[in-house]
Design an enzyme around this catalytic site. Structure first.
Site, PDB file in Angstrom:
ATOM      1  N   ILE A  86       0.844  -1.326  -0.014  1.00 26.65           N
ATOM      2  CA  ILE A  86       0.019   0.112   0.029  1.00 26.65           C
ATOM      3  C   ILE A  86       0.774   1.231  -0.059  1.00 26.65           C
ATOM      4  O   ILE A  86       0.489   2.383  -0.528  1.00 26.65           O
ATOM      5  CB  ILE A  86      -1.084   0.039   1.361  1.00 26.65           C
ATOM      6  CG1 ILE A  86      -2.035  -1.024   1.083  1.00 26.65           C
ATOM      7  CG2 ILE A  86      -1.624   1.182   1.422  1.00 26.65           C
ATOM      8  CD1 ILE A  86      -2.842  -1.431   2.350  1.00 26.65           C
ATOM      9  N   CYS A  87       1.847   1.168   0.795  1.00 24.62           N
ATOM     10  CA  CYS A  87       3.108   2.184   0.897  1.00 24.62           C
ATOM     11  C   CYS A  87       3.372   2.866  -0.519  1.00 24.62           C
ATOM     12  O   CYS A  87       3.232   3.985  -0.938  1.00 24.62           O
ATOM     13  CB  CYS A  87       4.191   2.057   1.584  1.00 24.62           C
ATOM     14  SG  CYS A  87       3.674   1.364   3.405  1.00 24.62           S
ATOM     15  N   THR A  88       3.750   1.664  -1.462  1.00 24.50           N
ATOM     16  CA  THR A  88       4.182   2.014  -2.771  1.00 24.50           C
ATOM     17  C   THR A  88       3.140   2.083  -3.612  1.00 24.50           C
ATOM     18  O   THR A  88       3.017   3.049  -4.636  1.00 24.50           O
ATOM     19  CB  THR A  88       5.022   0.779  -3.203  1.00 24.50           C
ATOM     20  OG1 THR A  88       6.100   0.763  -2.255  1.00 24.50           O
ATOM     21  CG2 THR A  88       5.586   1.102  -4.595  1.00 24.50           C
TER      22      THR A  88
END
Length: 199
Positions: A86-88
């Site tokens: 999700i961060c990326t």
């Protein structure tokens, strides 16, 4: 084959359960609107994303929080880790894609911070093509997040001590807006679109 699928399914359920257990007792951080980040973490510094060579050249310098926040309007967001799902795919892009809108609102800097070393953060920022839009900082030992009670144990996902997923609008070091996800696998309140609408 069926046995391997069942084992993997059980492992994923265990990881998800551990995520919920880890945050159930502290879904919200002790940092809150009105907190002065510099006073809350007086001896903490962050590490600007850079190559190893730049690190050596700077004698492994760090950046005190007062230098990051003093007399500035800053949007800062924290996430569990560089190169993770999700961060990326969602979290960083939600800020990168809105950078002009943040600048139009008078924001001096948009900052991404994670419990990673500055060299990993640099490689990740370059891969995302976001280094010119967002300032990336490492919190290599997690001291920044621990000081604000935004740390989280994600050992169940083989990540170890990390950060919750969160965002804040900070003016001259003081938190004006704060959004913390209930679990790190969620992306509901900490994205760029959300905080942009709140400022």
């Amino acid at each position: 084959m069926a046995s391997a699928v069942l084992k993997r399914s059980a492992l994923l359920k265990s990881v998800a359960a551990n995520f919920r257990i880890a945050v159930a007792s502290r879904a919200y951080a002790s940092v809150s609107v009105g907190t002065d980040l510099v006073s809350a973490a007086p001896d903490v510094s962050l590490q600007k994303a850079r190559t190893w060579e730049e690190g050596v050249e700077s004698k492994f310098s760090t950046t005190p929080l007062r230098d990051i926040f003093k007399d500035k309007k800053v949007v800062i967001f924290g996430l569990p880790g560089a190169f993770t799902g999700i961060c990326t795919a969602q979290h960083v892009p939600s800020y990168k894609n809105n950078i002009d809108k943040f600048k139009a609102k008078g924001i001096d800097h948009v900052i991404c911070v994670a419990v990673n070393d500055p060299y990993v953060m640099n490689g990740w920022a370059e891969k995302l093509g976001a280094k010119n839009a967002i300032d990336f900082y490492g919190d290599f030992d997690g001291s920044f997040h621990k000081s604000l009670d935004l740390g989280l144990d994600l050992s169940a996902a083989l990540l170890g001590p990390r950060s919750q997923r969160w965002s804040a609008y900070v003016v001259d070091g003081k938190v004006k807006l704060l959004n913390v996800e209930k679990v790190p696998s969620e992306f509901k309140v900490s994205g760029g679109d959300v905080i942009l609408g709140q400022i």
